[in-house]
Write a protein that holds these residues in place. Structure first.
Motif, PDB file in Angstrom:
ATOM      1  N   THR A   1     -15.060   6.747   8.935  1.00 18.14           N
ATOM      2  CA  THR A   1     -15.187   7.284   7.585  1.00 18.14           C
ATOM      3  C   THR A   1     -13.812   7.667   7.044  1.00 18.14           C
ATOM      4  OG1 THR A   1     -17.408   8.092   8.051  1.00 18.14           O
ATOM      5  CG2 THR A   1     -16.266   9.104   6.198  1.00 18.14           C
ATOM      6  N   GLU A   2     -13.000   8.295   7.894  1.00 17.35           N
ATOM      7  CA  GLU A   2     -11.648   8.680   7.478  1.00 17.35           C
ATOM      8  C   GLU A   2     -10.804   7.442   7.188  1.00 17.35           C
ATOM      9  OE1 GLU A   2     -10.331  11.138  10.715  1.00 17.35           O
ATOM     10  OE2 GLU A   2     -11.506  12.880  10.025  1.00 17.35           O
ATOM     11  N   ARG A   3     -10.936   6.431   8.011  1.00 17.24           N
ATOM     12  CA  ARG A   3     -10.153   5.205   7.821  1.00 17.24           C
ATOM     13  C   ARG A   3     -10.549   4.511   6.516  1.00 17.24           C
ATOM     14  NH1 ARG A   3      -7.153   1.772  11.320  1.00 17.24           N
ATOM     15  NH2 ARG A   3      -6.989  -0.287  10.401  1.00 17.24           N
ATOM     16  N   LYS A   4     -11.858   4.488   6.237  1.00 15.30           N
ATOM     17  CA  LYS A   4     -12.327   3.887   4.979  1.00 15.30           C
ATOM     18  C   LYS A   4     -11.750   4.636   3.780  1.00 15.30           C
ATOM     19  CE  LYS A   4     -16.702   1.950   6.543  1.00 15.30           C
ATOM     20  NZ  LYS A   4     -18.174   2.052   6.453  1.00 15.30           N
ATOM     21  N   ALA A   5     -11.700   5.957   3.859  1.00 17.02           N
ATOM     22  CA  ALA A   5     -11.145   6.758   2.756  1.00 17.02           C
ATOM     23  C   ALA A   5      -9.670   6.428   2.565  1.00 17.02           C
ATOM     24  CB  ALA A   5     -11.346   8.251   3.027  1.00 17.02           C
ATOM     25  N   VAL A   6      -8.926   6.332   3.664  1.00 17.67           N
ATOM     26  CA  VAL A   6      -7.503   6.007   3.568  1.00 17.67           C
ATOM     27  C   VAL A   6      -7.330   4.606   2.971  1.00 17.67           C
ATOM     28  CG1 VAL A   6      -5.402   5.529   4.914  1.00 17.67           C
ATOM     29  CG2 VAL A   6      -6.755   7.584   5.394  1.00 17.67           C
ATOM     30  N   ASP A   7      -8.130   3.651   3.403  1.00 16.74           N
ATOM     31  CA  ASP A   7      -8.042   2.294   2.863  1.00 16.74           C
ATOM     32  C   ASP A   7      -8.372   2.265   1.373  1.00 16.74           C
ATOM     33  OD1 ASP A   7      -7.242   1.236   5.268  1.00 16.74           O
ATOM     34  OD2 ASP A   7      -9.214   0.457   5.822  1.00 16.74           O
ATOM     35  N   ARG A   8      -9.390   3.032   0.982  1.00 16.58           N
ATOM     36  CA  ARG A   8      -9.760   3.069  -0.438  1.00 16.58           C
ATOM     37  C   ARG A   8      -8.638   3.716  -1.271  1.00 16.58           C
ATOM     38  NH1 ARG A   8     -14.753   6.070  -3.160  1.00 16.58           N
ATOM     39  NH2 ARG A   8     -14.468   5.259  -5.243  1.00 16.58           N
ATOM     40  N   ALA A   9      -8.055   4.794  -0.740  1.00 15.82           N
ATOM     41  CA  ALA A   9      -6.952   5.458  -1.448  1.00 15.82           C
ATOM     42  C   ALA A   9      -5.743   4.522  -1.554  1.00 15.82           C
ATOM     43  CB  ALA A   9      -6.564   6.757  -0.742  1.00 15.82           C
ATOM     44  N   LYS A  10      -5.474   3.766  -0.501  1.00 14.67           N
ATOM     45  CA  LYS A  10      -4.373   2.786  -0.546  1.00 14.67           C
ATOM     46  C   LYS A  10      -4.635   1.761  -1.643  1.00 14.67           C
ATOM     47  CE  LYS A  10      -4.194   0.923   3.449  1.00 14.67           C
ATOM     48  NZ  LYS A  10      -3.948   0.262   4.732  1.00 14.67           N
ATOM     49  N   THR A  11      -5.871   1.298  -1.713  1.00 13.82           N
ATOM     50  CA  THR A  11      -6.223   0.316  -2.745  1.00 13.82           C
ATOM     51  C   THR A  11      -6.013   0.890  -4.135  1.00 13.82           C
ATOM     52  OG1 THR A  11      -7.836  -0.696  -1.258  1.00 13.82           O
ATOM     53  CG2 THR A  11      -8.090  -1.169  -3.599  1.00 13.82           C
ATOM     54  N   LEU A  12      -6.412   2.142  -4.328  1.00  7.63           N
ATOM     55  CA  LEU A  12      -6.185   2.793  -5.629  1.00  7.63           C
ATOM     56  C   LEU A  12      -4.696   2.844  -5.964  1.00  7.63           C
ATOM     57  CD1 LEU A  12      -8.691   5.812  -5.424  1.00  7.63           C
ATOM     58  CD2 LEU A  12      -8.803   3.875  -7.017  1.00  7.63           C
ATOM     59  N   LEU A  13      -3.889   3.224  -4.988  1.00  7.25           N
ATOM     60  CA  LEU A  13      -2.441   3.298  -5.214  1.00  7.25           C
ATOM     61  C   LEU A  13      -1.843   1.921  -5.479  1.00  7.25           C
ATOM     62  CD1 LEU A  13      -1.424   5.921  -2.503  1.00  7.25           C
ATOM     63  CD2 LEU A  13      -1.352   6.215  -4.995  1.00  7.25           C
ATOM     64  N   MET A  14      -2.349   0.928  -4.779  1.00  6.07           N
ATOM     65  CA  MET A  14      -1.846  -0.431  -4.975  1.00  6.07           C
ATOM     66  C   MET A  14      -2.151  -0.903  -6.401  1.00  6.07           C
ATOM     67  SD  MET A  14      -2.952  -1.932  -1.225  1.00  6.07           S
ATOM     68  CE  MET A  14      -2.859  -3.643  -1.683  1.00  6.07           C
ATOM     69  N   GLU A  15      -3.338  -0.565  -6.903  1.00  5.58           N
ATOM     70  CA  GLU A  15      -3.725  -0.971  -8.254  1.00  5.58           C
ATOM     71  C   GLU A  15      -2.980  -0.170  -9.315  1.00  5.58           C
ATOM     72  OE1 GLU A  15      -7.947  -0.354  -8.287  1.00  5.58           O
ATOM     73  OE2 GLU A  15      -8.333  -2.133  -7.053  1.00  5.58           O
ATOM     74  N   ARG A  16      -2.938   1.148  -9.165  1.00  4.56           N
ATOM     75  CA  ARG A  16      -2.370   2.018 -10.199  1.00  4.56           C
ATOM     76  C   ARG A  16      -0.847   1.997 -10.229  1.00  4.56           C
ATOM     77  NH1 ARG A  16      -6.887   5.803  -9.832  1.00  4.56           N
ATOM     78  NH2 ARG A  16      -8.172   5.172 -11.585  1.00  4.56           N
ATOM     79  N   ARG A  17      -0.234   1.972  -9.059  1.00  3.73           N
ATOM     80  CA  ARG A  17       1.226   2.058  -8.989  1.00  3.73           C
ATOM     81  C   ARG A  17       1.868   0.709  -8.679  1.00  3.73           C
ATOM     82  NH1 ARG A  17       3.558   7.403  -8.171  1.00  3.73           N
ATOM     83  NH2 ARG A  17       1.910   8.901  -8.560  1.00  3.73           N
ATOM     84  N   ARG A  18       1.015  -0.293  -8.516  1.00  2.00           N
ATOM     85  CA  ARG A  18       1.483  -1.648  -8.208  1.00  2.00           C
ATOM     86  C   ARG A  18       2.369  -1.666  -6.958  1.00  2.00           C
ATOM     87  NH1 ARG A  18       0.274  -4.390 -13.263  1.00  2.00           N
ATOM     88  NH2 ARG A  18       0.118  -2.786 -14.833  1.00  2.00           N
ATOM     89  N   LEU A  19       1.836  -1.049  -5.908  1.00  2.00           N
ATOM     90  CA  LEU A  19       2.554  -0.979  -4.626  1.00  2.00           C
ATOM     91  C   LEU A  19       1.989  -2.012  -3.655  1.00  2.00           C
ATOM     92  CD1 LEU A  19       2.527   2.910  -4.106  1.00  2.00           C
ATOM     93  CD2 LEU A  19       4.450   1.518  -4.882  1.00  2.00           C
TER      94      LEU A  19
END
Length: 193
Positions: free
Chosen positions: A139-157
């Motif tokens: 569950t923690e890993r999924k949250a981290v992956d989802r947060a990474k995806t958000l950052l990749m989309e919003r900040r283009r990282l």
């Protein structure tokens, strides 16, 4: 140190023989209580290593009661009965009974029966705890992956940069990454509303 056993005895005429067989097998009988006494209080107060239930014919109500006891105060439970029934054996196992034994008070059998029930319970409990840890980690890993995806989309990282950003931010805020990830996900969900 010998295992401490609490006896729940529905057949008082057998309680002395049962206590004697357990003592001869090397167990410490902490108390014998009747079927109508407060089993929860006895388990909480005495903290036995195992609970031995001596019942002529266990009812569904008593099995349900044992299931609730096992959830509240997990302990190996051994049922000694005179009724040999596959259905009752399955019901007892579903209720959390570690061993279902049809009539025997021989000390060597009592010793092996309780030792196996305790070992089996401890192994089952360790597996349940490992499963809980694994589920939490996933569950923690999924949250981290989802947060990474958000950052990749919003900040283009890139994925690596998003991970490094999360890691640094978590360290700066003295949080673990999964807590920070949940915070970012919740904030993103709030913005969408």
């Amino acid at each position: 140190m010998s295992a401490r056993v609490l006896i729940v005895d529905a057949r008082s005429e057998r309680s002395q023989a049962l206590e004697q067989a357990l003592r001869e097998a090397g167990f410490d009988v902490v108390m014998t209580i009747g079927e109508q006494e407060d089993l929860y209080a006895a388990v909480e107060q005495l903290e036995p290593d195992a609970v031995l239930i001596d019942a002529a014919s266990p009812s569904r109500d008593s099995l349900e009661h044992l299931g609730q006891l096992g959830k509240r105060y997990p302990r190996p439970m051994i049922m000694l009965t005179s009724q040999d029934s596959p259905e009752l054996t399955r019901d007892a196992a579903r209720a959390g009974v570690s061993a279902y034994v049809v009539e025997s008070l021989m000390p060597p059998l009592m010793r092996s029966m309780i030792d196996v029930a305790i070992a089996s319970f401890e192994q089952h409990n360790a597996l349940r705890e490992e499963l809980t840890r694994t589920r939490r980690s996933m569950t923690e890993r999924k949250a981290v992956d989802r947060a990474k995806t958000l950052l990749m989309e919003r900040r283009r990282l890139s994925e690596n940069n998003a991970y490094q950003y999360l890691r640094k931010l978590a360290m700066d805020r003295r949080m673990n990454m999964s807590e920070l990830a949940e915070e970012l996900i919740n904030a993103a969900d709030e913005r969408r509303r």
